[in-house]
Design a protein around this motif. Structure first.
Motif, PDB file in Angstrom:
ATOM      1  N   GLU A  99       0.832  -1.208   0.000  1.00  0.00           N
ATOM      2  CA  GLU A  99       0.000   0.000   0.000  1.00  0.00           C
ATOM      3  C   GLU A  99       0.865   1.256   0.000  1.00  0.00           C
ATOM      4  N   ARG A 100       1.970   1.231   0.736  1.00  0.00           N
ATOM      5  CA  ARG A 100       2.858   2.403   0.741  1.00  0.00           C
ATOM      6  C   ARG A 100       3.455   2.614  -0.647  1.00  0.00           C
ATOM      7  N   ASP A 103       0.884   4.208  -2.758  1.00  0.00           N
ATOM      8  CA  ASP A 103       0.748   5.625  -2.399  1.00  0.00           C
ATOM      9  C   ASP A 103       1.834   6.446  -3.093  1.00  0.00           C
ATOM     10  N   MET A 247      -1.101  11.745   0.308  1.00  0.00           N
ATOM     11  CA  MET A 247      -0.042  10.945  -0.289  1.00  0.00           C
ATOM     12  C   MET A 247       1.318  11.350   0.279  1.00  0.00           C
TER      13      MET A 247
END
Length: 260
Positions: A99-100, A103, A247
């Motif tokens: 997920e990072r 992002d 973000m």
């Protein structure tokens, strides 16, 4: 991003919280006498997105191991899970790491993610196996004012870790205080998939990341119970700005929090 399996741990950490005290110069005499401290502006932060199941990653992992031993680099490895279908489930992968990376993809305006990807100072990304690009970009950013411009001093007493973030000077003055937990170096034998038969040593594999507070450009202090640090393999603090959409943005300060 909080892992469901660690929710109680994160909530406990937040309950204990980081108590912010403006003015970093007001430590008691006992703190000054007993704190072991480090104050620095490292050359930069390297965040490597990698996978045990990616055939292109071993050269990047080997280069990253070199970076992880340097005193002037904060190196963090995020093992992602989207290559697990190739026949080997990365033993260090976490959904939150993927997920990072996504992002960052949105922050950079990219259309896809890849491994090995090295994100440098939260500002640019390059092939993580290309040491010339990584070293060159870090040096250029340091010269151009896009490196670590905020000093972070980490000290400790018998029961707490103290993080002192300095003044911003010029430039963006708001950032998240991000705490990143990671594993100590470990050697893993990969039995299947694209890297079947390889034995690799992985450094600083991220196990959790927590936004623990805000920094607004002025010298500020944050405190963490030392009991939270000793439970982990390793820990780093990042001052990372964020856009209005949440973000991740440029990292302006970083330091390792060493275990007692």
């Amino acid at each position: 991003m909080v892992m469901a399996s660690r929710r109680s741990l994160w909530l406990a950490a937040l309950a204990l919280a980081f108590s912010a005290v403006a003015g970093a110069g007001h430590a008691s005499e006992s703190e000054k006498m007993h704190a072991e401290s480090q104050a620095d502006k490292p050359l930069g932060v390297v965040e490597l997105f990698t996978s045990q199941g990616c055939s292109s990653c071993p050269p990047a992992d080997a280069f990253f191991a070199e970076l992880a031993t340097k005193d002037d680099i904060v190196a963090l490895a995020y093992h992602v899970d989207y290559w697990d279908y190739l026949g080997w489930k990365d033993t260090l992968s976490r959904k939150e790491n993927t997920e990072r990376q996504y992002d960052y993809m949105r922050a950079f305006g990219s259309r896809s993610v890849y491994t090995p990807q090295a994100v440098l100072n939260g500002r640019i990304h390059v092939n993580g196996a290309n040491r010339t690009e990584v070293d060159g970009a870090l040096a250029r950013m340091a010269r151009s004012g896009e490196g670590m411009r905020v000093a972070i001093k980490v000290s400790r007493t018998s029961d707490r870790v103290i993080i002192d973030a300095g003044d911003a000077g010029t430039g963006p003055s708001d950032a998240h205080v991000v705490i990143v937990y990671f594993e100590p170096p470990q050697t893993i034998k990969i039995a299947q998939g694209e890297n079947s038969g390889r034995k690799m040593t992985y450094w600083n594999a991220v196990t959790g990341i927590q936004t623990a507070g805000m920094w607004h450009g002025k010298a500020q202090r944050y405190e963490l119970p030392i009991s939270e640090i000793v439970k982990k393999g390793g820990c780093a603090v990042l001052l990372q700005s964020a856009g209005k959409d949440g973000m991740p943005g440029p990292i302006v300060g970083a330091a390792f929090i060493h275990k007692p």
